[in-house]
Structure formats: C-alpha cells, structure tokens
Design an enzyme around this catalytic site. Structure first.
Site, short mmCIF file in Angstrom:
data_model
loop_
_atom_site.label_atom_id
_atom_site.label_comp_id
_atom_site.label_asym_id
_atom_site.label_seq_id
_atom_site.Cartn_x
_atom_site.Cartn_y
_atom_site.Cartn_z
N THR B 16 0.83 -1.22 0.00
CA THR B 16 0.00 0.00 0.00
C THR B 16 0.86 1.26 0.00
OG1 THR B 16 -0.10 0.16 2.42
CG2 THR B 16 -1.77 -1.20 1.34
N ASP B 17 0.22 2.39 -0.29
CA ASP B 17 0.89 3.68 -0.19
C ASP B 17 0.05 4.59 0.70
OD1 ASP B 17 -1.23 4.82 -1.71
OD2 ASP B 17 -0.21 4.32 -3.57
#
Lengths: 148, 148, 148, 148
Positions: B16-17
């Site tokens: 994820t970011d």
C-alpha cells in the site's frame, strides 16, 4: 514550463532484479516521481495541503514500452510531458533516456492517465473537476514535442 | 490448462501507499508472479535451469487499466491468459478480481508482452526463438475467454 | 573522507505505506544507497568492474532504530560512517536526519555489517579478504563521530 | 497459539536483486507479513477496524541476521514468536527457514519491536496501552522456543 518536467536518477541496487537489470515495475515508480516533481515545480504538492478542496490522483491507466534495459548505476533522465488535459483527468507521456550512453539513447517510453478525485467518508473516491488553481497552471505540450 | 493460470494473493501492508490503496506499480509485480506460476505449472521455471539453451524473458510492453482500488488485506485473484504466441514473443492479459467483494468484481486489467532472449558474453541480449519444449506446451486462450 | 559519506533524498510516494509514513523496510534501501555512494566516492563501484578479483558484499547484519516517522516529500540526509574494518568485513552506522525540520532532527539510526565474498561456479559465495586497493582507501571514523 | 505464527512464501523475481539473491530489505517485508497474519490469527487486523480505539503499530527497532542467501523460487517459512509483551509495546523474533533445502536450514533470524500508538489530529502519534482485548490474546513464547 507548464507542460514539461525532467528528473535525473541513478539506478539503485534495490531497483535491479536477478536478471541484472532494472525491474520493469520500477519504471512506473520513476514516472510517478517525475509527476510529483512536476507538481512541485508548479508550486503544489501532489498531496494537496495548500488548496481548499483536498484531491487525490489515482491512476486509471499506465503503460510502458521497454526498448533497452537499464543497469545498476545508469543515469536516467525521465522527461514528463502533459499530453492531454480534461476537466477531470490528465495524461502524461514519459521518455526515459540513458544519459551515460553516447549518444544518449531513449530506453523506454511511458504513459499515465490520472483522474482527479475527492475522498468521502472512509475510503470512497469520486471523480471531480481539477481544482481551478491547478488546472490554470497546466498546459498541454506542443504536438511536435509529443511526437504527434 | 496451457493458456491460463490463476494466483490468489492478499494485499500486504508494504503493497500500500499513503493513499491507503495498493500502489499502482505493484499490479505489475502481481502480473509477473502469475506469469512465473504459469511457467511452473507447465513444468518450467522462468529462470531456465532445465532446458538446453538458457533464455530470459524481458518485457517489451506492459500496461494496466485500473477500475477500482485494492486495499490492505483484500484478496485478489490474478488470472493470466495467453493472448498471443509468436516465434519470439508471448503476450498475456491479466484480470484482477477482488474476491472479498460480493459479487466478486474485476478491479484491474493488464497486458504484458515478453520477448525470448539469449544472453551473450556480458549483458547483451538477443531475441531468439522460444525453445520448442516451451512453445509446444503453450496455447493461445480461446477468443471468448480473451473477451475478443 | 575515507570514513564518511552523505546522501540527501526526498521521500517518494512509493516509499510510503497506508500509515502515511515511509515504510520501515525502505530505511534499509536508503542505507544501501549511501553505502554505494560511499564506494563511488572512493573511485569504486560496489559492483566490482575495475578491480582484479570481482567481489560481492552480502549483508550479515542489518538493524535500524526508528525515533520519528518520515513523511512524503520529507528531505532526509543519510550519513554513513565506517564503524569497523576487519580483514573480511566492514561495519557502518547510519544517521537519518530530517532536513526540513527546524531544528534538523535525527529520525533514525542504522547499522550494517557486510562481508566481502567471491563467487564461485554457480551461486556459491565464500568470504575473502577485502581487496587491498579497496581496504587501503577505507578508514574507521573517529570515536567521537561514532558517538562512542 | 497466542505466541506463534508461521507463514510460507515463495521468493519472487521482484524480491531478488542483481546479486541473484533476495534483497536484504525484503526480509523485513516478510517479517511484517508474518506479524499481520499473527494478528489475523487472533481475530484482529493490524489495521484496527473492529475495536473501540483505533491504534497503530509503528516499528521502533528492527534487525536481521543473514546466514545464507535466499534465491528465486525458494520456499521460505517465517516463524514469528512473541519474545516480549509490555504495556505499550511488543517484541517478536523471526526465524527464516528454507524449506526446499534438505535438511531444512535456518537462513536468517530477525527481531522487531513495535509500539502501540493512537493517532491524533493530523499525523501526530502518541504511545498508548495495548488495548485490553488485544493484549489478553497475546502470550510470550516459552523460553525454550525463544532459544534463551
């Protein structure tokens, strides 16, 4: 210029894979870094802090054509050009040039289309118009630069 | 089947970011994982150890269309389908389906074209015919599966 | 200086995770980038091309203490200091300082021990003495710099 | 068991680097994946959705000792053991075992200390007590398992 931005990066060890070349997914990281630098060059951050309505820029399309591999410690210039500007989306093309080759050679060519969204309660996103203060600062690159 | 392979993955925290969704470059890592699983399902490794002429498979084109984001701990099925088989290259399409949605929903659609190469002294690569023992085991998926 | 090297990096979007901060594994990528820059500053590449016996530098120990998080677009200085030099291994410490804080603040502290190896047929590695031309160029940092 | 969890992963192409082995930073991604699986095995997600006070778990210390490299397609078991439980923090050790070796061999050994935090307005984090419903489900592994 409001339609162009360039970054230069050196390929790092952790960018490579066991084939000895830059992993193909990392070209997309480099494109994004150029995109975010472009926004900073316009006085914004891609993570909107200083405009009224916070917006995000999820990707709807990404692609890359690979012509030559990049190796560890290669110096690569990533040129971003705005190729399309719509009310709710932006498209970019990217040219990857290996600077430590003589002559300098284009090693890859990318495209990205991003949509402007607002976040609602939770994680739901809805497409929205690009905020005027951002849209006003962005132009589409001349056709000859885009190679059209 | 010699034209299809599926993997299921759970989106990890490191995928994820800060937007809270899987970073767009990681869809390309997942495509590759499906590709390599496909090769293992045929009795090969993408890193040729057990055939006479060692070959590699650099990417010449990669793309992805993103329809919906993936979040942490989402379960995603990546379906690989062989869309084209030429003497020196293979093309795949990939369908990303979020399994923990009801109904299951396609969240992304990818394409990959890879070229078969041999390595010469140093790092130089040259396109070559796909080794017969590999080519013989791979079929192109039926048009209706490819959505053509 | 033969015992110190500094790099400055801006935290990229792809370095972050859904917690909104740089993923903890990426501090190790940044340490390595400083290590490889250190070698270039001495006239070498970590991937030995220009010395007689090609050697590699696998890690035997890595650690990091995290004091404060790094966020997207933070500018971070990574200072490498040689903390130990043995016949077959080198140890480094790393200080991460957030430059866009006032005052500048140390956000993390890392350590790395790498061993010099030669590669034999296949993938087998054996520890070996650090080549003289490299060892001669590297000093251990003064104790006061190391904080000892 | 409330003090142990195991995952098995196959080393992927994108986990490797040009040295032909798994990049050392990826061992930390694998540790985290085991940690998050451990939380799921207890009925929680590391990203608290289903408890009253949402908490996060930033790392304050991470380390790894590398004994043998991992290669592409190696199958590795990552065993998590809770080594310490305090009011606001947890420590884990991790044993990496290469399953496709005979006999199975320990290739790396890791440690992680995480602190329980709450998020305040913006990005500020403060250490807090581990929520009772989580703390009650976690035990410290027996000394003999921890190798003490």
């Amino acid at each position: 210029m409001p339609y162009e931005f360039k970054i230069v990066r050196r390929v790092e060890f952790s960018d490579t894979d066991m084939a000895g070349i830059m992993h193909y997914s990392n070209f997309f990281r480099f494109m994004e870094t150029a995109e975010h630098g472009f926004f900073r060059s316009l006085g914004f951050s891609i993570v909107t802090r200083n405009i009224e309505t916070p917006v995000g820029w999820p990707r709807v399309h990404a692609e890359c054509d690979y012509k030559q591999p990049l190796h560890f410690e290669d110096e690569v210039e990533v040129q971003l050009l705005v190729s399309e500007k719509r009310s709710k989306s932006l498209s970019y093309i990217f040219r990857f040039r290996k600077l430590n080759a003589s002559p300098v050679v284009e090693v890859a060519h990318g495209k990205l289309t991003v949509v402007c969204v607002t976040h609602h309660a939770g994680t739901k996103m809805t497409a929205c118009n690009i905020p005027k203060e951002i849209a006003d600062k962005i132009d589409v690159a001349p056709k000859e630069l885009l190679g059209l």
